[in-house]
Design a protein around this motif. Structure first.
Motif, PDB file in Angstrom:
ATOM      1  N   ASP A   8       6.330   9.827   1.767  1.00  0.00           N
ATOM      2  CA  ASP A   8       6.017   9.398   0.402  1.00  0.00           C
ATOM      3  C   ASP A   8       7.282   8.978  -0.352  1.00  0.00           C
ATOM      4  N   GLU A  67       4.042  15.486   4.153  1.00  0.00           N
ATOM      5  CA  GLU A  67       3.946  14.100   3.687  1.00  0.00           C
ATOM      6  C   GLU A  67       5.122  13.679   2.811  1.00  0.00           C
ATOM      7  N   ARG A  74      -0.729   5.649   1.479  1.00  0.00           N
ATOM      8  CA  ARG A  74       0.643   5.124   1.401  1.00  0.00           C
ATOM      9  C   ARG A  74       0.665   3.631   1.693  1.00  0.00           C
ATOM     10  N   ASN A  90       3.679  13.687  -2.617  1.00  0.00           N
ATOM     11  CA  ASN A  90       3.387  15.076  -2.288  1.00  0.00           C
ATOM     12  C   ASN A  90       4.641  15.918  -2.512  1.00  0.00           C
ATOM     13  N   LEU A 114      -0.779  10.047  -4.514  1.00  0.00           N
ATOM     14  CA  LEU A 114      -0.786  10.318  -3.079  1.00  0.00           C
ATOM     15  C   LEU A 114      -1.017  11.800  -2.783  1.00  0.00           C
ATOM     16  N   GLU A 115      -1.147  12.611  -3.844  1.00  0.00           N
ATOM     17  CA  GLU A 115      -1.244  14.061  -3.641  1.00  0.00           C
ATOM     18  C   GLU A 115      -2.682  14.562  -3.741  1.00  0.00           C
ATOM     19  N   LYS A 131      -4.014  10.303   3.885  1.00  0.00           N
ATOM     20  CA  LYS A 131      -2.681  10.165   3.296  1.00  0.00           C
ATOM     21  C   LYS A 131      -1.963   8.903   3.768  1.00  0.00           C
TER      22      LYS A 131
END
Length: 272
Positions: A79, A75, A51, A69, A38-39, A47
């Protein structure tokens, strides 16, 4: 967690969290672990989509790691909610710089979730022991590219080796598994990948982060024992056990307990 609790993973494959069509392929790639990212692999505008895609795909029969992140980013809190899901086998935490980063993440998860801190900054290296000793830390990962950017290094050879050695010793002191080395950017150059993987193993690392499925066979081969190493380890173990723990000669060389422990670690790495 003790180093011998579970088999050492060698290859960790990153997959962009906003590319769900690649998730199943990654699971069948031969990688020891898959990291849904997710980074860095996801642009800011994607983003939320990433997710949602990760949450929708997760299932108990598909255990994966998720890279969130960094703590302090916009974020992070969203996350970190994914850590509550039982199908998430572990969380990769980038820019880890203190034990508090780990404690905050685990607190948000509200369960015993394995954490893989990415050491990517000078502060992270400085505080690596307290990070390694934080609750539920399974294994350190070395974010070599970000680390070089943070400290202004331009490595062309051995510049990072002192830090590799430091992370290997720290992992041992903390009683966690051997650390995981950073990515090799060359996807098609097997010679470069093999050289960098061999170097990581020589400095006490147990595996390597991968950015493409092509890299997995090379990484698995380099970090796994060769046939000669495996055969030697079997001979040492058998001879040492036959001698009831006393020093014994194998292949013309004395084998005492430290040598036996090295042989046993090789066998443990392949579940033998």
């Amino acid at each position: 967690m003790s180093q011998s609790d579970i088999r050492q993973h060698r290859s960790f494959l990153f997959v962009p969290g906003n590319r769900p069509e690649r998730f199943e392929k990654a699971m069948n790639s031969g990688a020891d672990a898959v990291i849904l990212d997710l980074e860095d692999a996801v642009a800011p505008q994607h983003k939320e989509l990433a997710r949602e895609a990760v949450a929708a795909w997760l299932a108990p029969d598909r255990p994966v790691l998720v890279r969130v992140n960094a703590r302090g980013t916009p974020e992070y809190e969203k996350d970190a909610q994914l850590a509550k899901l039982r199908s998430v086998a572990g969380i990769v935490l980038p820019k880890a710089e203190s034990a508090h980063d780990i404690i905050d993440l685990v607190g948000r998860a509200r369960r015993r979730v394995s954490v893989y801190p990415l050491i990517e900054t000078a502060k992270g290296i400085w505080n690596a022991l307290e990070i390694a000793e934080a609750p539920f830390v399974c294994q350190l990962m070395f974010g070599t590219l970000d680390f070089c950017a943070d400290v202004g290094m331009e490595p062309n050879g051995s510049e990072l080796d002192q830090f590799r050695g430091q992370l290997s010793v720290i992992s041992r002191v903390a009683g966690i598994r051997a650390p995981i080395d950073g990515v090799t950017q060359s996807i098609d150059d097997e010679e470069v990948l093999s050289a960098e993987s061999t170097k990581g193993k020589r400095w006490g690392f147990g595996g390597k982060l991968c950015i493409h499925p092509k890299q997995i066979p090379v990484v698995n081969r380099c970090f796994g024992p060769s046939e000669a190493e495996f055969a030697w380890a079997r001979r040492v173990r058998d001879a040492f056990e036959d001698a009831d723990g006393a020093a014994v000669a194998v292949d013309g060389k004395m084998v005492d307990r430290p040598v036996f422990l090295r042989a046993q670690s090789i066998l443990d790495s392949v579940g033998a």
